[in-house]
Scaffold this motif. Structure first.
Motif, PDB file in Angstrom:
ATOM      1  N   ASP A   1     117.540  36.380 -38.656  1.00 22.48           N
ATOM      2  CA  ASP A   1     118.296  36.748 -37.714  1.00 22.48           C
ATOM      3  C   ASP A   1     118.858  38.076 -37.585  1.00 22.48           C
ATOM      4  O   ASP A   1     118.852  38.604 -36.214  1.00 22.48           O
ATOM      5  N   THR A   2     119.145  38.775 -38.994  1.00 23.72           N
ATOM      6  CA  THR A   2     119.605  40.116 -38.824  1.00 23.72           C
ATOM      7  C   THR A   2     118.588  41.044 -38.276  1.00 23.72           C
ATOM      8  O   THR A   2     118.812  42.082 -37.613  1.00 23.72           O
ATOM      9  N   LEU A   3     117.605  40.874 -38.867  1.00 22.33           N
ATOM     10  CA  LEU A   3     116.035  41.571 -38.653  1.00 22.33           C
ATOM     11  C   LEU A   3     115.800  41.596 -37.257  1.00 22.33           C
ATOM     12  O   LEU A   3     115.376  42.555 -36.726  1.00 22.33           O
ATOM     13  N   GLN A   4     116.041  40.207 -36.783  1.00 19.41           N
ATOM     14  CA  GLN A   4     115.564  40.133 -35.337  1.00 19.41           C
ATOM     15  C   GLN A   4     116.298  40.788 -34.554  1.00 19.41           C
ATOM     16  O   GLN A   4     116.019  41.426 -33.391  1.00 19.41           O
ATOM     17  N   GLN A   5     117.586  40.796 -34.823  1.00 24.44           N
ATOM     18  CA  GLN A   5     118.717  41.548 -33.912  1.00 24.44           C
ATOM     19  C   GLN A   5     118.433  42.994 -33.955  1.00 24.44           C
ATOM     20  O   GLN A   5     118.618  43.742 -33.057  1.00 24.44           O
ATOM     21  N   LEU A   6     118.120  43.642 -35.035  1.00 28.18           N
ATOM     22  CA  LEU A   6     117.751  44.892 -35.342  1.00 28.18           C
ATOM     23  C   LEU A   6     116.658  45.514 -34.431  1.00 28.18           C
ATOM     24  O   LEU A   6     116.656  46.355 -33.808  1.00 28.18           O
ATOM     25  N   VAL A   7     115.546  44.633 -34.571  1.00 28.68           N
ATOM     26  CA  VAL A   7     114.611  44.878 -33.656  1.00 28.68           C
ATOM     27  C   VAL A   7     114.729  44.925 -32.082  1.00 28.68           C
ATOM     28  O   VAL A   7     114.115  45.678 -31.510  1.00 28.68           O
ATOM     29  N   VAL A   8     115.737  43.779 -31.858  1.00 30.11           N
ATOM     30  CA  VAL A   8     115.902  43.736 -30.477  1.00 30.11           C
ATOM     31  C   VAL A   8     116.569  45.066 -29.926  1.00 30.11           C
ATOM     32  O   VAL A   8     116.489  45.587 -28.995  1.00 30.11           O
ATOM     33  N   ASP A   9     117.770  45.346 -30.627  1.00 27.59           N
ATOM     34  CA  ASP A   9     118.647  46.459 -30.463  1.00 27.59           C
ATOM     35  C   ASP A   9     117.613  47.841 -30.219  1.00 27.59           C
ATOM     36  O   ASP A   9     118.078  48.756 -29.409  1.00 27.59           O
ATOM     37  N   LEU A  10     116.943  47.987 -31.369  1.00 32.68           N
ATOM     38  CA  LEU A  10     116.054  49.224 -31.630  1.00 32.68           C
ATOM     39  C   LEU A  10     114.758  49.397 -30.618  1.00 32.68           C
ATOM     40  O   LEU A  10     114.384  50.481 -29.937  1.00 32.68           O
ATOM     41  N   PHE A  11     114.169  48.197 -30.248  1.00 27.31           N
ATOM     42  CA  PHE A  11     113.214  48.289 -29.569  1.00 27.31           C
ATOM     43  C   PHE A  11     113.037  47.685 -28.166  1.00 27.31           C
ATOM     44  O   PHE A  11     111.980  47.768 -27.270  1.00 27.31           O
ATOM     45  N   SER A  12     113.892  46.984 -27.607  1.00 19.70           N
ATOM     46  CA  SER A  12     113.961  46.170 -26.485  1.00 19.70           C
ATOM     47  C   SER A  12     113.804  47.176 -25.219  1.00 19.70           C
ATOM     48  O   SER A  12     113.354  46.749 -24.089  1.00 19.70           O
TER      49      SER A  12
END
Length: 143
Positions: free
Chosen positions: A51-62
């Motif tokens: 969940d943390t990794l997914q949120q990082l990806v969303v925050d950084l690459f969306s």
């Protein structure tokens, strides 16, 4: 121009100036056209929870735009004639290395007719086959 993985002062500066090509403008045009989420692959590895990794990806690459552009090589489809087998091995190239290395990089165009055909050709990893043929150490091999 100091941070290129290929090319030299002549090909990147003098050669382009001689042809009246503004290299910076061409690179910016390429970036503007092909900087698209559908052209990228992201791999994430970490000790954090999924969940943390997914949120990082969303925050950084969306915010990476998805322009749904075809790959650059799609523009070559049908424009580069296939190599004639009859005449493809009639010459030799003498190359003067710029670095003292014991390596060789071979590259060639692998034409494709569709996105599915491209994916299948990439998935079969033709470079591994060539590497095995060239890198074999059995009697009569190149090494």
């Amino acid at each position: 121009v100091t941070k290129f993985g290929t090319g030299n002062k002549f090909t990147l500066k003098e050669g382009t100036e001689k042809k009246n090509i503004n290299l910076r403008a061409e690179l910016l045009k390429f970036h503007d056209r092909y900087y698209s989420a559908n052209m990228m692959t992201l791999s994430v590895c970490g000790r954090e929870s999924l969940d943390t990794l997914q949120q990082l990806v969303v925050d950084l690459f969306s915010n990476v735009p998805n322009k749904d552009v075809p790959p650059p090589e799609a523009a070559w489809a049908g424009k580069i004639p296939p190599l004639a087998v009859k005449g493809s091995a009639t010459g030799a190239y003498n190359v003067v290395p710029v670095n003292d290395e014991r390596s060789v990089v071979l590259s060639w165009v692998v034409p494709y007719t569709s996105a599915e055909n491209r994916r299948r050709r990439i998935d079969c990893k033709p470079s591994l086959i060539v590497g095995a043929l060239l890198g074999g150490e059995s009697k009569g091999s190149l090494l």
